[in-house]
Design a protein around this motif. Structure first.
Motif, PDB file in Angstrom:
ATOM      1  N   ASN A 265      40.832  -2.064   1.889  1.00 15.65           N
ATOM      2  CA  ASN A 265      41.088  -1.361   0.627  1.00 15.65           C
ATOM      3  C   ASN A 265      42.598  -1.399   0.362  1.00 15.65           C
TER       4      ASN A 265
ATOM      5  N   SER B 110      41.960   1.525  -5.097  1.00 11.68           N
ATOM      6  CA  SER B 110      41.826   2.923  -5.500  1.00 11.68           C
ATOM      7  C   SER B 110      43.031   3.251  -6.377  1.00 11.68           C
TER       8      SER B 110
ATOM      9  N   SER C 176      38.231   4.863   6.683  1.00 17.53           N
ATOM     10  CA  SER C 176      39.336   3.989   6.308  1.00 17.53           C
ATOM     11  C   SER C 176      40.634   4.686   6.692  1.00 17.53           C
TER      12      SER C 176
ATOM     13  N   GLU D  55      38.094  -2.922  -2.019  1.00 18.63           N
ATOM     14  CA  GLU D  55      38.236  -1.828  -2.999  1.00 18.63           C
ATOM     15  C   GLU D  55      39.702  -1.562  -3.317  1.00 18.63           C
TER      16      GLU D  55
ATOM     17  N   GLU E  87      43.216   0.938   4.463  1.00 19.95           N
ATOM     18  CA  GLU E  87      43.711   0.896   3.078  1.00 19.95           C
ATOM     19  C   GLU E  87      45.201   0.574   3.142  1.00 19.95           C
TER      20      GLU E  87
END
Ligand code: PXP
Length: 265
Positions: A214, A238, A156, A236, A178
């Motif tokens: 992400n 984080s 990523s 996702e 991300e």
């Protein structure tokens, strides 16, 4: 009906269940808890309280779908030894993020986490505050990503919400991007529609290119629901700082449940 007919009906239902399960898994957003702050707290006193390993395992048992660490060369929070210790005990996805220096690359290749996230932070930086210029660094990123892709580690690249940066990350060979959500978090209280607009655009570009998606930085209980409502296909998020701060008041277990509610889980 013959036994054979019952068998065919059974197989048919199993197939339908599998298809729905796959759709559900593919559209589900995961919460990866960044445990760097726990290491910062531990390092403040030199002992092993709080215990980073135990906190990470507790996060998993409270519902975290993954654990993120961001080792920096000065080891001011997560240490190399934490990364090595965490790998064999974690049951969920392990994500290592950081600046791909020689040492970082060697560590990731040794540990083989589920995912590596490349972040362009300098030595003196307090925290990541910008995504890669993927166009300018195309050759470098291509070479680094190639090493991780060959090792079977999902990759990523941390980028600003800019379709061109997403496009060049894809050209470099990453599996995911991300999105750096710092600007979203800053602008959200002023004008949330305006704050989310570039992120929707960048997220659509990632989806068009077949990249996983992400997001992270400064996401919180205040701004996460709106982010997820607008980009529900995100794979996702984080989250570290706000989640650990909320845990001071709500407790870690309740906090993780609250964050999961924000992402529809
Ligand atoms: N993603 C990246 C690339 C980061 O560097 C960080 C901070 O270490 C995060 C996500 C998490 O940000 P926060 O601690 O603000 O939730």
């Amino acid at each position: 009906m013959q036994n054979w007919d019952f068998f065919l009906i059974y197989v048919h239902y199993q197939t339908i269940i599998c298809i729905f399960a796959n759709i559900l898994i593919k559209t589900m957003t995961n919460l990866s808890v960044n445990v760097n702050k726990i290491a910062t707290l531990r390092n403040a006193r030199g002992g092993n309280i709080p215990n980073v390993l135990k906190v990470a395992l507790d996060c998993e048992s409270f519902g975290a779908d993954g654990i993120t660490v961001h080792p920096r060369p000065d080891e001011r929070h997560i240490r190399r030894s934490d990364v090595l210790d965490l790998r064999p005990v974690l049951k969920t996805e392990f994500n290592i993020e950081g600046n791909p220096t020689r040492d970082f690359i060697d560590l990731v290749l040794e540990v083989k986490p589920h995912q590596v996230t490349l972040v362009p932070d300098s030595l003196v930086q307090l925290t990541s505050n910008v995504g890669w210029d993927t166009k300018k660094n195309l050759k470098f990123l291509t070479e680094v990503l190639d090493k991780f892709n060959h090792a079977g580690i999902r990759t990523s690249v941390f980028v600003d919400a800019n379709p061109e940066m997403v496009e060049y990350a894809s050209k470099a060979g990453t599996d995911r991007v991300e999105l750096y959500t710092g600007p979203y978090a800053k602008d959200y209280p002023i004008n949330k529609e305006k704050a989310i607009a570039p992120f929707i655009e960048a997220a659509r570009e990632a989806r068009k290119l077949g990249l996983g998606l992400n997001a992270g930085h400064d996401l919180s209980l205040a701004n996460l629901t709106y982010f997820h409502e607008n980009i529900p296909w995100i794979d996702e998020v984080s989250i570290g700082h706000s989640l650990i701060c909320d845990a001071l008041y709500l407790g870690l277990e309740q906090t993780i449940h609250e964050y999961k509610k924000c992402i529809g889980r």
